[in-house]
Structure formats: structure tokens, C-alpha cells
Design an enzyme around this catalytic site. Structure first.
Site, short mmCIF file in Angstrom:
data_model
loop_
_atom_site.label_atom_id
_atom_site.label_comp_id
_atom_site.label_asym_id
_atom_site.label_seq_id
_atom_site.Cartn_x
_atom_site.Cartn_y
_atom_site.Cartn_z
N CYS A 54 14.71 58.86 54.33
CA CYS A 54 14.31 58.63 55.72
C CYS A 54 14.02 59.81 56.46
CB CYS A 54 15.05 57.85 56.32
SG CYS A 54 15.68 55.99 55.79
N ASP A 56 16.15 61.65 57.82
CA ASP A 56 17.51 62.24 58.51
C ASP A 56 18.89 61.49 57.85
OD1 ASP A 56 16.93 63.70 60.84
OD2 ASP A 56 15.75 61.95 61.20
N CYS A 81 16.26 67.77 60.62
CA CYS A 81 15.73 68.97 61.20
C CYS A 81 16.54 69.66 62.22
CB CYS A 81 14.36 68.51 61.98
SG CYS A 81 14.83 67.32 63.25
N CYS A 131 16.24 61.94 66.77
CA CYS A 131 17.57 62.62 66.25
C CYS A 131 18.66 62.24 66.75
CB CYS A 131 17.09 64.19 66.29
SG CYS A 131 15.40 64.40 65.56
#
Lengths: 322, 392
Positions: A54, A56, A81, A131
Site C-alpha cells: 500500500c 505505507d 515516505c 501519512c
């Protein structure tokens, strides 16, 4: 759009200094083992959320003092990230020293706010709110594991906008209570759709189970149906209406429940005439556009229209295509 | 040290092309279509630049090379005009594209889809390539246009354009290629390839940004995208940007003169960088080296998310690229990795490194060092990769 959005730029320019610092040197990166837990006289909790597929994934380690339910120390590991790393690091900061029940209340908005350099400026661009949601979700996993319950127990509602943590129920309620007609209004009232915008309509940067455009359309349709029912309660029975009122009632039902379905296939319909007999009320219709040559116009589609009108207005209605 | 390894995104303007374009901003600014002396001064330079383009692409004098603003404009021109000239009110109603086209092609095709055109995606194999056999399976008398890129922008893989053009012509359709990543990197011979239409951008071969072209084989009908004047024989209106065209011609001439250097020196540096990446455990590179343009690597470094890698490299002066979701506004994974059927967990770990003739051996050595360093740091943070510091 507007002047400031015409020229795209690097999303990195929109990261706060705190985000950048934590990306470069996360303070709580690492892991705890059972030995560490023993030494600290604490219970080790290891929770995972997300997956590499996915884009993450985060793993959260807690050392929890079982006597006080307090998180004595925490660490994380992350595939993601830089903002995912920074969010996880900040989330760990916020967890340390809190009781588990308090930690569960930490939202992604708290994480994002903690990463701001000043209270007025977001720490990350809208599409990166995603995130910080990961950080929020993994806390729920860890807390559920510690308490021996399911993570869903912390979520009694379906979350539509993860960035702003707005539930399906809340969105439906504000549409109804405030008679909202546009997605922009929903965003003004709830902040849903204000950040990454993935929940606004299909085709955003992330796939969603629920979209604001659909919720708005469905809720408006529900409201319209309820209004019609209410009207029918107060007014005369359909059979006793004048033909003009009958036509209006039929048109209202068709607008609320039929036309959108036909128009999505490139078609439409119009009411030509209403003829009453002792037993039936015959509604003569003509199909338009793609519906005019469609074989189901005399089959499934016709039965569906007839059923809706019978249910909403009168069981004596028959629909006759011309 | 600063190292630019994102040359498939854009390139540095060649200093010689830069020098050549300068007089056309201040001294020779006349409109080349004007009758007076100011116009004739620029007209001759324009003619010389066009000669360089025709020579650089090996086009016949009877064909047209129309100056556009970029390949995206050229591509959009092709798709929209094919709709008007070859699909609307005609029996042909299909367009075929490969599954890994640049968005300029895929989005233009999707636009035609909205107008009722059937768009067929050619599948790609594990190297990211569609074959002539794939095309044979789907092409028919209903096909109006086949558009397949010459070289892929992410993997650098070179498609079998000539064979595909032949098959396309057997079915009476037009063949377009997005040659953006091929021009200036491999020899282009449009006389031999049987291509009807080819798009390119100058800034991919050390020319300026904002100028490109569309090759149109003699006899191909194409309604202009821009109406309004007689420029470019009425095929593309708008006053010509002489300095950019002059620089584009020179840049192409220089790039073609450097092809051998590109294929030896740059390929060697590319292979050195690629070999170094592959010495790291759990890394892969997409596509056979020999069938790739000599400057490109699309690597996957397991356990390292693409944007995180870009961040670390950027902190250390290295510019690279990734199709990874997090680096853009679209969170979907790298479409190339998905199209070639890469494992899902690799799709977010793509790192694209693209060299140019201006890269040096010292830069590549530095890049290798920094990629290794970033890989170690990010794998030590990674929750999905069991990092072992002794495994180097």
C-alpha cells in the site's frame, strides 16, 4: 484553481522544519524486545498497520506499565515516505507517558498539529495528511492488543474522511440538519474533504469506500423521499387528487427515484397522459434518449418504474409505455 | 557534490545550443514570416535549424516536421485530429496504445474514449515491453490509430516500432510513436521505420524547454490543433519561437554526433551504477540492458519507499526520480511496475536514475556511495525489511 495553484511545485517545500528534522533524524526509531520489557518491568506491545504494497507500513513498540496502564517508552519502525517517518516519530512522542486510554484519543490531527512550526501553518501539504493517519491507526492497534479487544471497538462509526476524522453518520447528519446541497458546504461544516480530497469523489489519489458526492446524493434522495411521504400523509390520497396534483406527485417520485437511474445510461422519460378507470390509474410514458430503443423499456425498467410509483403513490397505478 | 540523474525528466541546455540561440532574443528578433530584412535574417536561421531537424531525424524532404511547443502538444494533436479525420463519421472506431504510455498518450486516448472511441491497451511483459505479436492479436480493420512509444520514459526499454508500424499498415491504420525518450539517445531513421507520426520534445536532448515537434509522413491528413494563421504551412499556427527552434536544431545535431559516446561511455557509467545497485541485497532492475536506451535504470530497492529514497539522495545533492505514489499527488503505486506485473510490494520502491553525457565517472561513484548510504539508513528504519547491518 486560481493563481497560487496554477504552477505545481515540490511538495517538499510545504513540509515544516519539524517534519524535515524528524525525517532526517527520527528520535524514536528502533525496536524493543522482550528483554527490554523485562528490564523495564513492563509489557511489550508490538502493533503493525499498513503494508508495503500500500506504500505505507508502520510498526509501533510500546512498553506499558501494567500497574498504571502507562506507556513508559515507545519506538517505531516505518516503511514510508519522509512524512510517514516524521508522523510516526511525532506520534511516539505523543504516546510516551500517557495512559493507554489517553493515547487512544490521539488523532492524526494532533500528530499533524504537533509537527507545525507555527499554529497557523499546516505541517504537511494536504495530500500528505494520509501519512499522519497511519500513525493514528497504529495506536488503535496497539491499544486494542494491550486491552485484548478488537481495534474496531474504538471505532463505532465508519470514517469517510480519514484526514479530518469525519464519520459517515456526522456527514449525513449535517446534510439533513443544515439542508446542505453541495460538497463544498459539507466541507465548510465538517472539514471532510478539506485535506487530501480523496473522499470527495472517485479518482483522487487514494481509493475510498465512501465518497462525499455519493453520500450527498443518497442523503438528498432519502430526504426527498421522506418529504414526499410526508406530503402524502398530509394531502389527499393519490386516488382523490386532481389530475394536475397526480401529475405533480408522479413527477416528484420520478425525479427523486427514477430519472437519475435512466439518465446515467443516457436515457430519460416523460409522462404523456394519465387515464383513470374504475380499477386502475394508467400512467402513459414515453422513453427518451437511449431508453427509447432499449429492450428493457418494456420489461425490467418498466416494472421498476411501476413498482416505485405503486409503492410511493398508489397500488392502482399501471405504467404504459407508448 | 551535486549530481543530476533525472535526465529523463529534463536535461541541461547544451552550452553550444545556448550560445547559438542568444542573438535571436536581442539582435535578430524579426518575425521570420515578415518580408523585411529583419524577417529575412531570422528566416535563414530558421531554415538552417529545420535542415538540422530533418537530418537529425532522417526524414524525407517531402515529409513534414512541424514545430510545436512540446511532445505533449504533438501527441494531443495526433489523437484529437485522428478523431476528426479518421474516426468521426467513419467506420474505424478503435485506438490501440501500449499499457505503459506516458500520460500525454494515455490521457489523450481516455479523452477519445469519452467521445465513444474504443481504446485498447496492449499488455506488456515482465520487461515492460509490448511485442508485435501482442499487436497482431488486437488490431483489426476497425483500428484507426496505433500509438506505441519508441522508448519508455521510466524503464528505458525500446519497443519494436518498425514491426509494429508494418502490422499497423497491413490493417490500413496510422502508426504514431512518442519518440520523446528515443530522440538524441538512439539513432532515429524515420525514412526506414515506416512511422506515420512521431512526437518529440527538445528539452529531453539538451535543447530548450517549450519547443518540440511532430513528424508527419507525406500524405497523412491531420486537422490542425491550432488554427489562426499560415505558419508551418497552415498546419500549426502561432508565430515561431526562433531562438528555441535554432537551439533545438543545434541540440539535436550535437546529440546525434554524440550517439556513439552515449552508447559507450554513458552506457558504461549506467551499467556501473546498475551493477553497484544490484550488489545490494534484495534489489532488482527492470528490463534487459541491451534493449534499453543507454542512460536509464528503473530499480527497486526492497524495504525502501521511493520518496524517502529521493529525500535522502536530495539531502546529499543527488537528483533522481520515482514513479512512487508518495512523490506525487497520486497515491497509486508506480504504474509501470504494476503494468509489468511486479510484485505489489515493489511498486512503491521504484527509483529511476537517468544519466546524460554531462555526467562524470566521479559523479557516478559519489551516487553509488550515497545510494548505499540511503539504503542502509532507510532499511534500518523500515518496518517491512529485516535489516541486517552485516549484510552488505
Amino acid at each position: 484553481m486560481g493563481k497560487n495553484n496554477l504552477i505545481g511545485g515540490s511538495i517538499w517545500d510545504e513540509y515544516s522544519q519539524k517534519v524535515q528534522d524528524r525525517m532526517n533524524a527520527p528520535r524514536h526509531m528502533g525496536e524493543f524486545t522482550e528483554d527490554d520489557a523485562k528490564k523495564a518491568d513492563a509489557k511489550l506491545i508490538v502493533a503493525d498497520f499498513g503494508a508495503e504494497s500500500c506504500g505505507d507500513a508502520v510498526r509501533l513498540y510500546w512498553l506499558v506499565d501494567e500497574k498504571t496502564d502507562t506507556i513508559k517508552d515507545a519506538k517505531f519502525k516505518s516503511f514510508g515516505c519522509g512524512t510517514a517517518i516524521a508522523s510516526s516519530d511525532t506520534m511516539v512522542d505523543l504516546c510516551i507517558g500517557k495512559k493507554v486510554d489517553e493515547a487512544v484519543k490521539i488523532t492524526n490531527l494532533d500528530v499533524e498539529f504537533a509537527m507545525r512550526d507555527n499554529p497557523e501553518t499546516p505541517a504537511v501539504p494536504p495530500q500528505k495528511m494520509h501519512c499522519s493517519v497511519m500513525a493514528y491507526d497504529v495506536i488503535k492497534q496497539a491499544a486494542a492488543q494491550y486491552k485484548g479487544i478488537s481495534p474496531e471497538d474504538f471505532e463505532d462509526q465508519i470514517i469517510v474522511c480519514e484526514c479530518a476524522r469525519v464519520s459517515l453518520g456526522t456527514i449525513k447528519d449535517v446534510i439533513r440538519l443544515n439542508d446542505l446541497h453541495t460538497v463544498e458546504e459539507i466541507t465548510q461544516y465538517t472539514k471532510a474533504g478539506a485535506f487530501c480530497k480523496s473522499c470527495v469523489k472517485p479518482g483522487g489519489h487514494e481509493k475510498k469506500d465512501y465518497y462525499l458526492v455519493d453520500i450527498l446524493a443518497e442523503t438528498r434522495a432519502e430526504m426527498e423521499r421522506e418529504r414526499l411521504k410526508e406530503m402524502n400523509k398530509e394531502d389527499l390520497a393519490f386516488e382523490e387528487m386532481t389530475m394536475v396534483k397526480q401529475l405533480k406527485a408522479i413527477e416528484s417520485v420520478l425525479d427523486a427515484e427514477v430519472r437519475a437511474m435512466l439518465q446515467s445510461d443516457g436515457g430519460d422519460m416523460e409522462v404523456i397522459d394519465i387515464q383513470k378507470s374504475a380499477e386502475n390509474i394508467d400512467v402513459y410514458i414515453r422513453y427518451l434518449g437511449a431508453c427509447s430503443g432499449c429492450s428493457s423499456g418494456s420489461g425490467a425498467t418498466l416494472y421498476a418504474i411501476e413498482n416505485i410509483l405503486q409503492e410511493e403513490l398508489s397500488p392502482r397505478i399501471r405504467v404504459m409505455p407508448v | 557534490m551535486k549530481v543530476y540523474l533525472d535526465n529523463n525528466a529534463t536535461t541541461m541546455l547544451d552550452p553550444c545550443a545556448y550560445e547559438l540561440m542568444l542573438p535571436f532574443f536581442k539582435e535578430h528578433y524579426g518575425n521570420p514570416n515578415s518580408l523585411h530584412a529583419f524577417g529575412s535574417a531570422t528566416h535563414s536561421a530558421l531554415k538552417e535549424a529545420m535542415d538540422k531537424l530533418y537530418a537529425g531525424l532522417n526524414a524525407s524532404d517531402l515529409d513534414d516536421i512541424i514545430i510545436t511547443s512540446c511532445a505533449t502538444e504533438s501527441i494531443n494533436w495526433v489523437f484529437k485530429s485522428v478523431y476528426f479525420d479518421h474516426i468521426l463519421d467513419k467506420e474505424r472506431n478503435e485506438v490501440i496504445i501500449s499499457g505503459v504510455e506516458h500520460p500525454a498518450v494515455s490521457a489523450a486516448a481516455m479523452f477519445l474514449k469519452q467521445l465513444g472511441v474504443k481504446v485498447i491497451d496492449l499488455p506488456v511483459n515482465s520487461e515492460g515491453l509490448s511485442t508485435a505479436e501482442d499487436l497482431k492479436k488486437v488490431i483489426s480493420d476497425k483500428t484507426a490509430l496505433v500509438s506505441v512509444m519508441w522508448a519508455n520514459n521510466e524503464t528505458g526499454m525500446i519497443f519494436p516500432i518498425k514491426e509494429m508500424a508494418e502490422i499497423t499498415h497491413e490493417f490500413g491504420a496510422l502508426f504514431h510513436t512518442d519518440a520523446t525518450q528515443a530522440v538524441g539517445k538512439i539513432k532515429i531513421n524515420l525514412k526506414d521505420e515506416g512511422i506515420d507520426l512521431a512526437s518529440f520534445s527538445a528539452h529531453k536532448f539538451h535543447g530548450p524547454k517549450g519547443v518540440g515537434g511532430l513528424f508527419i509522413k507525406k500524405g497523412v491528413k491531420l486537422t490542425p490543433l491550432l488554427h489562426g494563421g499560415e505558419h508551418m504551412g497552415g498546419r500549426r499556427s502561432g508565430t515561431l519561437n526562433v531562438p528555441f527552434i535554432v537551439a533545438m536544431g543545434e541540440a539535436l545535431k550535437i546529440a546525434n554526433s554524440m550517439l556513439e559516446f552515449e552508447d559507450s561511455h554513458i552506457r558504461r557509467l549506467r551499467d556501473k551504477l546498475e551493477d553497484a545497485i544490484l550488489t545490494l541485497p534484495d534489489t532488482t532492475v527492470v528490463g534487459n540492458r541491451q534493449n534499453r536506451v543507454p542512460n536509464t535504470i528503473l530499480a527497486s530497492i526492497k524495504g525502501v519507499e521511493g520518496e524517502a529514497m529521493l529525500w535522502d539522495l536530495n539531502q546529499n545533492g543527488i537528483a533522481a526520480s520515482t514513479g512512487s505514489a508518495c512523490a506525487s499527488e497520486d497515491l497509486e503505486s508506480n504504474p509501470i511496475m504494476e503494468a509489468i506485473g511486479a510484485e505489489n510490494d515493489l511498486a512503491h520502491t521504484a527509483l529511476r536514475l537517468s544519466l546524460s553525457r554531462f555526467n562524470t565517472e566521479a559523479e557516478i561513484d559519489y551516487a553509488i556511495e550515497q545510494i548505499k548510504k540511503a539504503t542502509e539508513r532507510l532499511r534500518s528504519i523500515s518496518s517491512t525489511y529485516a535489516y541486517n547491518p552485516n549484510q552488505r
